[in-house]
Write an enzyme that holds these catalytic residues in place. Structure first.
Site, PDB file in Angstrom:
ATOM      1  N   CYS A  84      12.649  -2.682  11.836  1.00 33.82           N
ATOM      2  CA  CYS A  84      14.070  -2.499  12.083  1.00 33.82           C
ATOM      3  C   CYS A  84      14.914  -2.869  10.860  1.00 33.82           C
ATOM      4  CB  CYS A  84      14.592  -3.318  13.254  1.00 33.82           C
ATOM      5  SG  CYS A  84      13.565  -3.196  14.728  1.00 33.82           S
ATOM      6  N   ARG A 127      13.136   1.520   7.525  1.00 35.83           N
ATOM      7  CA  ARG A 127      12.579   0.418   8.302  1.00 35.83           C
ATOM      8  C   ARG A 127      12.350   0.784   9.766  1.00 35.83           C
ATOM      9  NH1 ARG A 127      13.302  -4.273   5.312  1.00 35.83           N
ATOM     10  NH2 ARG A 127      12.842  -5.508   7.141  1.00 35.83           N
ATOM     11  N   TRP A 152      12.682   0.248  15.034  1.00 30.49           N
ATOM     12  CA  TRP A 152      11.296   0.695  15.167  1.00 30.49           C
ATOM     13  C   TRP A 152      10.741  -0.098  16.338  1.00 30.49           C
ATOM     14  CZ3 TRP A 152       6.362  -1.528  14.864  1.00 30.49           C
ATOM     15  CH2 TRP A 152       5.297  -0.623  14.726  1.00 30.49           C
ATOM     16  N   ASN A 212      15.795  -8.243  14.126  1.00 32.88           N
ATOM     17  CA  ASN A 212      14.615  -7.646  13.512  1.00 32.88           C
ATOM     18  C   ASN A 212      13.517  -8.691  13.595  1.00 32.88           C
ATOM     19  OD1 ASN A 212      12.751  -6.393  11.792  1.00 32.88           O
ATOM     20  ND2 ASN A 212      13.730  -7.195   9.960  1.00 32.88           N
ATOM     21  N   GLY A 213      12.384  -8.339  14.232  1.00 38.33           N
ATOM     22  CA  GLY A 213      11.286  -9.291  14.347  1.00 38.33           C
ATOM     23  C   GLY A 213      10.696  -9.249  15.743  1.00 38.33           C
ATOM     24  N   GLU A 249      -7.195   8.582   0.756  1.00 33.66           N
ATOM     25  CA  GLU A 249      -5.749   8.779   0.663  1.00 33.66           C
ATOM     26  C   GLU A 249      -5.382  10.200   1.137  1.00 33.66           C
ATOM     27  OE1 GLU A 249      -3.238   7.057   0.450  1.00 33.66           O
ATOM     28  OE2 GLU A 249      -1.641   8.292  -0.358  1.00 33.66           O
ATOM     29  N   LYS A 308      -2.822  10.788   4.224  1.00 32.29           N
ATOM     30  CA  LYS A 308      -1.602  11.593   4.058  1.00 32.29           C
ATOM     31  C   LYS A 308      -1.556  12.684   5.118  1.00 32.29           C
ATOM     32  CE  LYS A 308       0.260   9.795   2.003  1.00 32.29           C
ATOM     33  NZ  LYS A 308       0.451   8.619   1.211  1.00 32.29           N
ATOM     34  N   GLU A 323      -0.982  11.250   8.772  1.00 32.33           N
ATOM     35  CA  GLU A 323       0.312  10.625   9.094  1.00 32.33           C
ATOM     36  C   GLU A 323       1.454  11.624   9.174  1.00 32.33           C
ATOM     37  OE1 GLU A 323       2.010   7.750   6.352  1.00 32.33           O
ATOM     38  OE2 GLU A 323       1.002   8.715   4.688  1.00 32.33           O
ATOM     39  N   HIS A 383     -25.189  10.270   6.695  1.00 36.29           N
ATOM     40  CA  HIS A 383     -25.531   9.159   7.582  1.00 36.29           C
ATOM     41  C   HIS A 383     -24.750   9.201   8.900  1.00 36.29           C
ATOM     42  CE1 HIS A 383     -28.010   7.344   4.498  1.00 36.29           C
ATOM     43  NE2 HIS A 383     -27.028   7.539   3.637  1.00 36.29           N
ATOM     44  N   LYS A 413       8.864   3.334   7.025  1.00 35.86           N
ATOM     45  CA  LYS A 413       8.501   3.213   5.610  1.00 35.86           C
ATOM     46  C   LYS A 413       8.070   1.794   5.263  1.00 35.86           C
ATOM     47  CE  LYS A 413       8.408   4.814   1.367  1.00 35.86           C
ATOM     48  NZ  LYS A 413       7.181   5.577   1.092  1.00 35.86           N
TER      49      LYS A 413
HETATM   50  C1  F6R Z   1       1.223   5.881   3.773  1.00 35.40           C
HETATM   51  C2  F6R Z   1       2.052   4.717   3.564  1.00 35.40           C
HETATM   52  C3  F6R Z   1       1.637   3.427   4.142  1.00 35.40           C
HETATM   53  C4  F6R Z   1       2.004   2.290   3.187  1.00 35.40           C
HETATM   54  C5  F6R Z   1       1.695   0.929   3.822  1.00 35.40           C
HETATM   55  C6  F6R Z   1       1.986  -0.194   2.859  1.00 35.40           C
HETATM   56  O1  F6R Z   1       1.750   7.006   3.158  1.00 35.40           O
HETATM   57  O2  F6R Z   1       3.086   4.809   2.953  1.00 35.40           O
HETATM   58  O3  F6R Z   1       0.286   3.406   4.455  1.00 35.40           O
HETATM   59  O4  F6R Z   1       1.282   2.452   2.007  1.00 35.40           O
HETATM   60  O5  F6R Z   1       2.468   0.763   4.970  1.00 35.40           O
HETATM   61  O6  F6R Z   1       3.315  -0.171   2.453  1.00 35.40           O
HETATM   62  P1  F6R Z   1       3.796  -0.928   1.154  1.00 35.40           P
HETATM   63  O7  F6R Z   1       3.163  -0.265  -0.016  1.00 35.40           O
HETATM   64  O8  F6R Z   1       5.281  -0.781   1.153  1.00 35.40           O
HETATM   65  O9  F6R Z   1       3.347  -2.342   1.296  1.00 35.40           O
END
Ligand code: F6R
Length: 612
Positions: free
Chosen positions: A2, A27, A73, A99-100, A485, A489, A492, A508, A607
């Site tokens: 949040c 957030r 969130w 927030n929390g 990765e 990507k 998500e 395996h 994010k």
């Molecule tokens: C995926 C992504 C997340 C962040 C993860 C860590 O695209 O963005 O997996 O990498 O939440 O976030 P940070 O780097 O901000 O600690």
């Protein structure tokens, strides 16, 4: 998680608060709300994103010199209007954004029910505001005292802003394990989850510390105190005025813009750190602690998600170039084992946001255990940066798309430079090889630009496979984390189930999944593993898998065994993961768009993950 944005002063707070909430949407974005005080309290809250709230409020009364805003969130309670913040107390008198997580909310709620309190939401936050009111009524306390006493009974984490609408000359804020920043203006105070929405209005900020509370008055004065009511001396920091560019320019999404920004963002990360005349890597954070890096027994890299994947690539690089033992840990797991951190150990925390709760908690543990802590973060002044012994910034500018792209390539570029730097200090590399990598590193922005030319090809591959519900990504060596990765990507942002595997592991178990409906992305840009990768591709093809091969220009690859071949520029093997990750970013973007997904704000995500 949040985001919180608040204003108290002489002006109308709403325009600043709504603008700040848009900047804090990274957030969380499942509901949003504002409370505005102007003689009476106006409360607006809505499921959905901040611009939906803004439309909802359009033409309503928004003037008032105190405004508290929140973008959510969901943790406790589904995203809907009633679970949106701000929450009010039983009488409607006290209003709060939070927030929390209030971990003992169940016990507090049961207690309040016995006292006749009723609840409008399923949130832990509403329990806290009600509990504050219970204290206020029962002991006839001021808001300040009621908040202080209530927080003394709380287990969990919080950043809160609380207003008593019957005494609207001040607000009370408090912080524990979630960030809260005060912006000190002239006759006014801003409150936010990070400094970015504040820095447009004032550059003087106070980062509240855990356990801090503050009373902020509408004439711009304030007092800071702790839960025992001891006065806390404020520590004012000057931040830069944010020049973050929020414009989409010619792109349809921030994700695509950020993918295409990578030639410049990687350049911004590497150029100031390469002295090509002398073939030196310039990282003052390491230069200033040379002995620590030269004598480290072990480097432990911690991070989450994409940052953890960057750390895995860093492990290959640092071990092979600098001959230093490296372990990479999920930050979320690190503190729940008994990690062995000894004197002379270094812990590197990687985080784009610098606010990820799991990474921060792991970093704090590393600090307690006496490790030298070094963080690689993008957001200047972030909590992780402030809790580290040394910090190197990625310097790629704000990353808005939830899926990390330009931060990832900068993290890997920085880790490559760190590996070279330690290798230079320890003398573990032949000078010729070292100079060759440094020189090719400086070419990366140009090579990334060429790699982006795979865009139309990735669009074409996506049009063949976007309807498939599964995908597999394979790689060897430093391309194994690239495969992980690629899979992350894709899942998500397109909600396609995807798995990343070391190519040799396929036989395996995962090979059982291969049939004509399974697209398999094979990252084969590392020439040293090429012949083995070709055998793996043969194994997939024999089982009718759809193979998309990523290789380097000039690499000899039997074209007949692949359905699509994507060629990217040739570079030194240690640099190739940076390039090979880019077509996979483009694939995810196109597949998600074709499936009608919101690539910038995928469902259920945020994010910055500021809850554990
Ligand atoms: C995926 C992504 C997340 C962040 C993860 C860590 O695209 O963005 O997996 O990498 O939440 O976030 P940070 O780097 O901000 O600690």
């Amino acid at each position: 998680m949040c985001g919180i944005m608040g204003y108290i002063g002489r002006k109308d707070g709403y325009p600043m608060v709504i603008d700040g909430l848009k900047k804090l949407e990274y957030r969380g974005y499942d509901s949003a709300g504002v409370a505005i005080m102007n003689g009476t309290l106006s409360l607006y809250k809505k499921q959905g994103k901040v611009n939906q709230l803004e439309q909802y409020i359009h033409n309503q009364k928004t003037n008032g010199n105190i405004a508290l805003g929140h973008t959510r969130w969901a943790t406790h309670g589904v995203p809907n209007d009633s679970n949106a913040h701000p929450h009010t107390s039983e009488s409607g008198r006290i209003v709060m954004v939070h927030n929390g997580i209030i971990e003992n909310y169940g016990a507090l709620k049961s207690f309040l029910v016995t006292k006749g309190f009723t609840f409008q939401s399923d949130t832990d936050s509403e329990v806290l505001v009600q509990y504050i009111e219970w204290y206020q009524i029962t002991y006839k306390l001021t808001l300040k005292e009621a908040v202080r006493r209530a927080l003394g009974d709380v287990d969990g984490s919080y950043a809160i802003v609380v207003l008593d609408s019957l005494n609207p000359d001040s607000v009370i804020v408090a912080k524990q394990d979630n960030p809260l920043v005060l912006g000190i203006g002239v006759d006014e105070i801003y409150i936010a989850s990070d400094a970015s929405p504040i820095s447009t209005y004032t550059q003087e900020v106070i980062y509240l510390q855990d356990g801090d509370c503050a009373q902020l008055f509408d004439d711009g004065t304030y007092t800071i105190f702790d839960l025992e009511n001891n006065t806390v001396e404020p520590s004012i920091t000057t931040v830069k005025c944010s020049n973050d560019n929020y414009s989409l320019e010619e792109y349809d999404s921030y994700m695509l813009k950020e993918i295409f920004q990578q030639p410049e963002s990687v350049k911004a990360c590497i150029s100031p750190r390469i002295d090509l005349d002398n073939y030196e890597i310039v990282i003052p954070e390491i230069d200033n602690h040379k002995r620590i890096f030269a004598n480290a027994n072990k480097i432990t890299i911690i991070g989450c998600g994409t940052s953890w994947h960057a750390g895995l690539i860093g492990e290959y690089l640092i071990e092979s170039l600098a001959d230093t033992c490296v372990e990479v840990e999920y930050a979320s797991e690190f503190r729940y084992r008994s990690p062995i951190i000894r004197e002379n150990d270094i812990v590197i925390a990687i985080s784009q946001s610098g606010e990820t709760a799991d990474t921060l908690a792991a970093l704090k543990l590393a600090n307690e255990k006496g490790a030298f802590t070094y963080s690689l973060v993008n957001t200047e002044g972030s909590t992780i940066a402030r809790h580290s012994d040394a910090v190197s910034y990625l310097s790629v500018g704000i990353e808005i798309g939830v899926a990390s792209t330009k931060a990832f390539t900068a993290q890997v570029s920085l880790l490559t430079m760190i590996a070279l730097k330690i290798a230079r200090i320890k003398g573990t590399m032949e000078t010729k090889e070292y100079k060759s990598i440094v020189s090719q590193l400086s070419e990366l922005p140009t090579l990334i630009k060429k790699t982006l030319e795979t865009n139309s090809m990735m669009h074409e591959v996506a049009s063949c496979h976007y309807e498939k519900d599964h995908a597999m990504f394979l790689g060897r060596g430093a391309n194994f984390p690239v495969a992980l990765e690629g899979a992350l990507k894709l899942k998500e942002i397109s909600y396609i189930h995807a798995e990343g595997y070391p190519a040799a592991e396929m036989k395996h178990g995962p090979i059982a999944l291969i049939d004509e409906k399974m697209p398999v992305f094979v990252v084969a840009t590392n020439t040293s593993a090429l012949s083995k990768m070709i055998s793996n591709v043969q194994e997939i093809k024999s089982r009718k898998g759809q193979v998309i091969v990523l290789k380097e220009e000039g690499q000899d690859f039997p074209e007949e065994i692949a359905d699509h071949i994507i060629s990217i520029p040739q570079t030194h093997e240690v640099l190739s993961p940076i390039l090979s990750s880019i077509p996979l970013q483009l694939y995810s973007y196109h597949a998600a768009k074709m499936r009608g997904c919101n690539v910038d704000q995928p469902r259920n995500l945020a994010k910055s993950v500021t809850v554990e």
